[in-house]
Design an enzyme around this catalytic site. Structure first.
Site, PDB file in Angstrom:
ATOM      1  N   SER A  53     -13.732  37.165 -16.281  1.00 31.25           N
ATOM      2  CA  SER A  53     -14.160  37.353 -17.501  1.00 31.25           C
ATOM      3  C   SER A  53     -12.868  36.934 -18.649  1.00 31.25           C
ATOM      4  O   SER A  53     -11.880  36.663 -17.932  1.00 31.25           O
ATOM      5  CB  SER A  53     -14.336  38.922 -17.768  1.00 31.25           C
ATOM      6  OG  SER A  53     -14.171  39.413 -19.204  1.00 31.25           O
ATOM      7  N   TYR A  91     -12.901  47.804 -17.173  1.00 29.11           N
ATOM      8  CA  TYR A  91     -13.447  46.361 -16.773  1.00 29.11           C
ATOM      9  C   TYR A  91     -12.216  45.413 -16.966  1.00 29.11           C
ATOM     10  O   TYR A  91     -12.385  44.603 -16.114  1.00 29.11           O
ATOM     11  CB  TYR A  91     -14.191  46.299 -18.157  1.00 29.11           C
ATOM     12  CG  TYR A  91     -15.187  44.951 -17.942  1.00 29.11           C
ATOM     13  CD1 TYR A  91     -16.228  45.002 -17.272  1.00 29.11           C
ATOM     14  CD2 TYR A  91     -14.662  43.921 -18.567  1.00 29.11           C
ATOM     15  CE1 TYR A  91     -16.990  43.900 -17.120  1.00 29.11           C
ATOM     16  CE2 TYR A  91     -15.537  42.892 -18.815  1.00 29.11           C
ATOM     17  CZ  TYR A  91     -16.636  42.690 -18.164  1.00 29.11           C
ATOM     18  OH  TYR A  91     -17.444  41.746 -17.919  1.00 29.11           O
TER      19      TYR A  91
END
Ligand code: GCO
Length: 255
Positions: A146, A159
């Site tokens: 990401s 995350y």
């Protein structure tokens, strides 16, 4: 299609692939010739996704299991072994999000995000790599990072920690498995318009921020990840290992 990118005769397992980016990767790899094995936690959604791909003439099957549960992952691979199915390509895509300021974040939520987004890639990747090493015919492992593999954004600490971990796990896998002909790489999607990001897309301030910060001035589309996924799944990337390729419209290149 160039033979370099042809996946005919290959079998790919894509986790978290009943919708969103996972489904898009599955569709792209199937279009490139691979047989695809889907995964999700919702049986009805899994059936629907398999049905959609089968209706397009693709070779698709699937299993319901929790990627963070070692016993379930091992059971799925044992089933494939008993069917004589060899997984040549794994895309560790399954992921969840939990948005909450860290000062209020319960440990259980931290743990679940780490389990599903990071530990799962170890569990699934290890099971697949053990078999690839035993067969001696190599393989491809693609983990999904990401923008948060590189930089933090407030409210998504677990995350961010998990995706930073995914980047380094990819290098660790590359370091240990390259000699067996297994290439391990990662894709780092930028802000893509998916169901998981619906709350962000529908937030006018966030939407403005994405368009202002990304030099491409728009959200990415799920099918814009396919080319990178096919490349990293194919023999075109046979000497590429331990890399994370950001597909972010140029976001990380700018200040
Ligand atoms: C979020 C996260 C992600 C981003 C992705 C960008 O808040 O949900 O920032 O979902 O879309 O990590 O690479």
């Amino acid at each position: 299609m160039s033979a370099l990118f042809d996946l005919t005769g290959r079998t790919a397992l894509i986790t978290g692939s009943t919708r969103g980016l996972g489904f898009s990767y599955a569709q792209g790899l199937a279009e490139a010739g691979a047989a695809v094995i889907l995964n999700g936690t919702n049986p009805a959604r899994l059936e629907e996704a398999i049905g959609q791909l089968s209706a397009s003439g693709y070779n698709a099957s699937g299993f319901v299991f929790d990627v963070a549960d070692e016993a379930s992952v091992e059971a799925m691979f044992a089933t494939l072994d008993s069917q004589g199915v060899q997984v040549d390509i794994v895309i560790n895509n399954a992921g969840i999000q939990h948005r909450q300021p860290m000062l209020e974040l319960p440990l259980a939520d931290w743990q679940r995000v780490l389990d599903v987004n990071l530990t799962s890639a170890f569990i699934v990747g290890r099971a697949a790599a053990r078999r690839m090493v035993a067969r001696g015919s190599g393989g491809k492992i693609i983990n999904i990072g990401s923008l948060t593999s590189e930089a933090a954004r407030a409210t998504v600490a677990p995350y961010t920690a998990a995706k930073g971990g995914v980047k380094m796990l990819t290098k660790a896998m590359a370091a240990e498995w390259a000699e067996y002909g297994i290439q391990c790489n990662a894709i780092g999607p930028g802000y893509i318009h998916t169901e998981m990001n619906a709350a962000l897309v529908n937030n006018p301030d966030f939407d403005r921020w994405v368009k202002a910060s990304n030099p491409t001035r728009r959200w990415g589309k799920p099918d814009e990840l396919i080319g990178t996924a096919v490349y990293l799944s194919s023999q075109a990337s046979n000497y590429v290992s331990g890399q994370i390729i950001y597909v972010d419209g140029g976001w990380l290149a700018t200040l």
